[in-house]
Enzyme design. Structure first.
Site, PDB file in Angstrom:
ATOM      1  N   ARG A 166       0.811  -1.228   0.000  1.00 29.09           N
ATOM      2  CA  ARG A 166       0.000   0.000   0.000  1.00 29.09           C
ATOM      3  C   ARG A 166       0.834   1.263   0.000  1.00 29.09           C
ATOM      4  O   ARG A 166       0.388   2.323  -0.415  1.00 29.09           O
ATOM      5  CB  ARG A 166      -0.920   0.041   1.225  1.00 29.09           C
ATOM      6  CG  ARG A 166      -1.881  -1.122   1.322  1.00 29.09           C
ATOM      7  CD  ARG A 166      -2.524  -1.167   2.692  1.00 29.09           C
ATOM      8  NE  ARG A 166      -1.484  -1.343   3.708  1.00 29.09           N
ATOM      9  CZ  ARG A 166      -1.604  -0.948   4.979  1.00 29.09           C
ATOM     10  NH1 ARG A 166      -2.702  -0.367   5.398  1.00 29.09           N
ATOM     11  NH2 ARG A 166      -0.612  -1.154   5.830  1.00 29.09           N
ATOM     12  N   GLU A 218       7.866   7.773  11.222  1.00 26.21           N
ATOM     13  CA  GLU A 218       7.891   8.911  12.143  1.00 26.21           C
ATOM     14  C   GLU A 218       9.187   9.662  11.880  1.00 26.21           C
ATOM     15  O   GLU A 218      10.261   9.202  12.240  1.00 26.21           O
ATOM     16  CB  GLU A 218       7.862   8.446  13.601  1.00 26.21           C
ATOM     17  CG  GLU A 218       6.531   7.925  14.051  1.00 26.21           C
ATOM     18  CD  GLU A 218       6.536   7.503  15.521  1.00 26.21           C
ATOM     19  OE1 GLU A 218       7.597   7.566  16.191  1.00 26.21           O
ATOM     20  OE2 GLU A 218       5.471   7.100  15.995  1.00 26.21           O
ATOM     21  N   GLN A 233       8.858  25.959  13.936  1.00 29.78           N
ATOM     22  CA  GLN A 233       8.416  26.306  12.586  1.00 29.78           C
ATOM     23  C   GLN A 233       8.857  25.220  11.620  1.00 29.78           C
ATOM     24  O   GLN A 233       9.952  24.681  11.736  1.00 29.78           O
ATOM     25  CB  GLN A 233       9.047  27.652  12.198  1.00 29.78           C
ATOM     26  CG  GLN A 233       8.706  28.169  10.830  1.00 29.78           C
ATOM     27  CD  GLN A 233       9.307  29.553  10.613  1.00 29.78           C
ATOM     28  OE1 GLN A 233       9.138  30.449  11.420  1.00 29.78           O
ATOM     29  NE2 GLN A 233      10.025  29.720   9.517  1.00 29.78           N
ATOM     30  N   ASP A 234       7.995  24.891  10.659  1.00 25.42           N
ATOM     31  CA  ASP A 234       8.327  23.984   9.564  1.00 25.42           C
ATOM     32  C   ASP A 234       8.395  24.800   8.277  1.00 25.42           C
ATOM     33  O   ASP A 234       7.547  25.666   8.035  1.00 25.42           O
ATOM     34  CB  ASP A 234       7.264  22.897   9.391  1.00 25.42           C
ATOM     35  CG  ASP A 234       7.395  21.769  10.392  1.00 25.42           C
ATOM     36  OD1 ASP A 234       8.320  21.800  11.220  1.00 25.42           O
ATOM     37  OD2 ASP A 234       6.567  20.849  10.352  1.00 25.42           O
ATOM     38  N   ASN A 235       9.396  24.515   7.448  1.00 27.07           N
ATOM     39  CA  ASN A 235       9.571  25.195   6.165  1.00 27.07           C
ATOM     40  C   ASN A 235       9.559  24.150   5.048  1.00 27.07           C
ATOM     41  O   ASN A 235      10.020  23.027   5.244  1.00 27.07           O
ATOM     42  CB  ASN A 235      10.897  25.953   6.141  1.00 27.07           C
ATOM     43  CG  ASN A 235      10.970  27.006   7.227  1.00 27.07           C
ATOM     44  OD1 ASN A 235      10.022  27.720   7.470  1.00 27.07           O
ATOM     45  ND2 ASN A 235      12.101  27.079   7.894  1.00 27.07           N
ATOM     46  N   ARG A 280      20.894  26.878  -2.708  1.00 26.00           N
ATOM     47  CA  ARG A 280      20.337  27.782  -1.695  1.00 26.00           C
ATOM     48  C   ARG A 280      21.297  27.790  -0.512  1.00 26.00           C
ATOM     49  O   ARG A 280      21.532  26.768   0.108  1.00 26.00           O
ATOM     50  CB  ARG A 280      18.950  27.313  -1.265  1.00 26.00           C
ATOM     51  CG  ARG A 280      17.941  27.282  -2.428  1.00 26.00           C
ATOM     52  CD  ARG A 280      16.578  26.780  -1.978  1.00 26.00           C
ATOM     53  NE  ARG A 280      15.678  26.555  -3.081  1.00 26.00           N
ATOM     54  CZ  ARG A 280      14.846  27.459  -3.587  1.00 26.00           C
ATOM     55  NH1 ARG A 280      14.815  28.671  -3.083  1.00 26.00           N
ATOM     56  NH2 ARG A 280      14.055  27.141  -4.588  1.00 26.00           N
ATOM     57  N   HIS A 304      23.129  29.831   4.504  1.00 27.18           N
ATOM     58  CA  HIS A 304      22.272  30.674   5.323  1.00 27.18           C
ATOM     59  C   HIS A 304      22.383  30.346   6.809  1.00 27.18           C
ATOM     60  O   HIS A 304      22.661  29.208   7.181  1.00 27.18           O
ATOM     61  CB  HIS A 304      20.807  30.493   4.908  1.00 27.18           C
ATOM     62  CG  HIS A 304      20.542  30.827   3.479  1.00 27.18           C
ATOM     63  ND1 HIS A 304      19.500  30.288   2.776  1.00 27.18           N
ATOM     64  CD2 HIS A 304      21.189  31.645   2.606  1.00 27.18           C
ATOM     65  CE1 HIS A 304      19.493  30.759   1.542  1.00 27.18           C
ATOM     66  NE2 HIS A 304      20.519  31.584   1.417  1.00 27.18           N
ATOM     67  N   LYS A 354      18.430  23.202  12.701  1.00 29.72           N
ATOM     68  CA  LYS A 354      17.574  22.773  11.586  1.00 29.72           C
ATOM     69  C   LYS A 354      17.610  21.259  11.466  1.00 29.72           C
ATOM     70  O   LYS A 354      18.677  20.646  11.580  1.00 29.72           O
ATOM     71  CB  LYS A 354      18.059  23.364  10.253  1.00 29.72           C
ATOM     72  CG  LYS A 354      17.970  24.861  10.160  1.00 29.72           C
ATOM     73  CD  LYS A 354      18.489  25.343   8.806  1.00 29.72           C
ATOM     74  CE  LYS A 354      18.412  26.850   8.711  1.00 29.72           C
ATOM     75  NZ  LYS A 354      18.930  27.339   7.417  1.00 29.72           N
ATOM     76  N   TYR A 384      12.076  21.310   6.278  1.00 30.00           N
ATOM     77  CA  TYR A 384      12.944  21.367   7.445  1.00 30.00           C
ATOM     78  C   TYR A 384      12.279  22.098   8.605  1.00 30.00           C
ATOM     79  O   TYR A 384      11.517  23.030   8.425  1.00 30.00           O
ATOM     80  CB  TYR A 384      14.316  21.957   7.122  1.00 30.00           C
ATOM     81  CG  TYR A 384      14.325  23.335   6.503  1.00 30.00           C
ATOM     82  CD1 TYR A 384      14.602  24.464   7.269  1.00 30.00           C
ATOM     83  CD2 TYR A 384      14.089  23.506   5.144  1.00 30.00           C
ATOM     84  CE1 TYR A 384      14.627  25.714   6.709  1.00 30.00           C
ATOM     85  CE2 TYR A 384      14.123  24.755   4.571  1.00 30.00           C
ATOM     86  CZ  TYR A 384      14.387  25.863   5.354  1.00 30.00           C
ATOM     87  OH  TYR A 384      14.413  27.115   4.787  1.00 30.00           O
ATOM     88  N   LYS A 441      20.558  37.328  -3.511  1.00 31.44           N
ATOM     89  CA  LYS A 441      21.070  37.345  -2.132  1.00 31.44           C
ATOM     90  C   LYS A 441      22.269  36.410  -1.990  1.00 31.44           C
ATOM     91  O   LYS A 441      23.285  36.771  -1.392  1.00 31.44           O
ATOM     92  CB  LYS A 441      19.958  36.919  -1.167  1.00 31.44           C
ATOM     93  CG  LYS A 441      20.421  36.663   0.249  1.00 31.44           C
ATOM     94  CD  LYS A 441      19.304  36.046   1.086  1.00 31.44           C
ATOM     95  CE  LYS A 441      19.815  35.536   2.414  1.00 31.44           C
ATOM     96  NZ  LYS A 441      18.779  34.926   3.234  1.00 31.44           N
ATOM     97  N   ASP A 442      22.165  35.198  -2.522  1.00 30.89           N
ATOM     98  CA  ASP A 442      23.251  34.223  -2.379  1.00 30.89           C
ATOM     99  C   ASP A 442      24.439  34.560  -3.269  1.00 30.89           C
ATOM    100  O   ASP A 442      25.588  34.347  -2.894  1.00 30.89           O
ATOM    101  CB  ASP A 442      22.742  32.812  -2.668  1.00 30.89           C
ATOM    102  CG  ASP A 442      21.747  32.341  -1.622  1.00 30.89           C
ATOM    103  OD1 ASP A 442      21.699  32.938  -0.524  1.00 30.89           O
ATOM    104  OD2 ASP A 442      21.007  31.385  -1.902  1.00 30.89           O
TER     105      ASP A 442
END
Length: 193
Positions: free
Chosen positions: A25, A30, A48-50, A61, A64, A74, A134, A171-172
């Site tokens: 299936r 977890e 917070q989740d991103n 990316r 940072h 993170k 993350y 920015k990067d």
């Protein structure tokens, strides 16, 4: 359910592989369980989740991080595709200052990377249509948000694609080198999650 936890030889940077149970299936896993992570010495309060989507292979990316008091731990995982994920020690005075560690994180491998506060983080997509999810221990704060050049020669990350093929944000592309960046000060004996 159990976790595999492996150090990447930088203080607190860990590869984590949650157990994945499947049948005809599909599967169940977890990916975050506070009690199980605490049993491995990882006690974090995520707030917070991103979710990041990159349409193409070669999207870079990073690197940072956020400064205190909004510094972030993170926990990074990939739900579709694959990335080359990098953590760089930016704690001035640390024995591993400016050293980096990297692993491939993918939906196929079902692994995660824990990047502690005091480390810059970046990733490069290895497949098109890659999605990265993350968790972070502090919310985003524009006033504390910082970046370091992805190609800083003092760090010398061995990115797996030619630099000419990389796609970066403005920015990067214009981020300062480590020598000019605001970074953390190393505190000997600092507890890691």
């Amino acid at each position: 359910m159990s976790l595999e936890v492996r150090s990447l030889d930088l203080d607190g940077v860990l590869e984590i592989v949650p157990r994945k149970m499947g049948d005809e299936r599909g599967f169940f896993s977890e990916t975050w369980n506070a009690r199980q992570f605490a049993e491995h010495g990882i006690a974090l309060d995520f707030v917070q989740d991103n979710h990041s989507y990159s349409a193409s292979r070669g999207v870079l990316r990073g690197l940072h991080y956020q400064l205190p008091p909004y510094a972030q731990d993170k926990l990074v995982r990939v739900v579709k595709g694959a990335i080359f994920d990098v953590a760089v020690d930016i704690r001035r005075g640390s024995p591993s200052f400016a050293r980096w560690a990297a692993i491939e994180i993918s939906a196929r491998r079902w692994n995660q990377l824990l990047v502690p506060r005091g480390f810059a983080h970046g990733f490069l997509t290895l497949e098109p249509d890659t999605e990265v999810v993350y968790k972070v221990t502090n919310p985003y704060s524009p006033a504390h948000d910082r970046a370091i050049r992805f190609d800083d020669p003092d760090i010398a990350i061995a990115w797996p694609l030619p630099l000419a093929e990389l796609q970066l944000s403005e920015k990067d592309r214009t981020a300062p080198q480590l020598r000019q960046a605001e970074v953390f000060e190393f505190a000997a004996g600092e507890e890691r999650p």
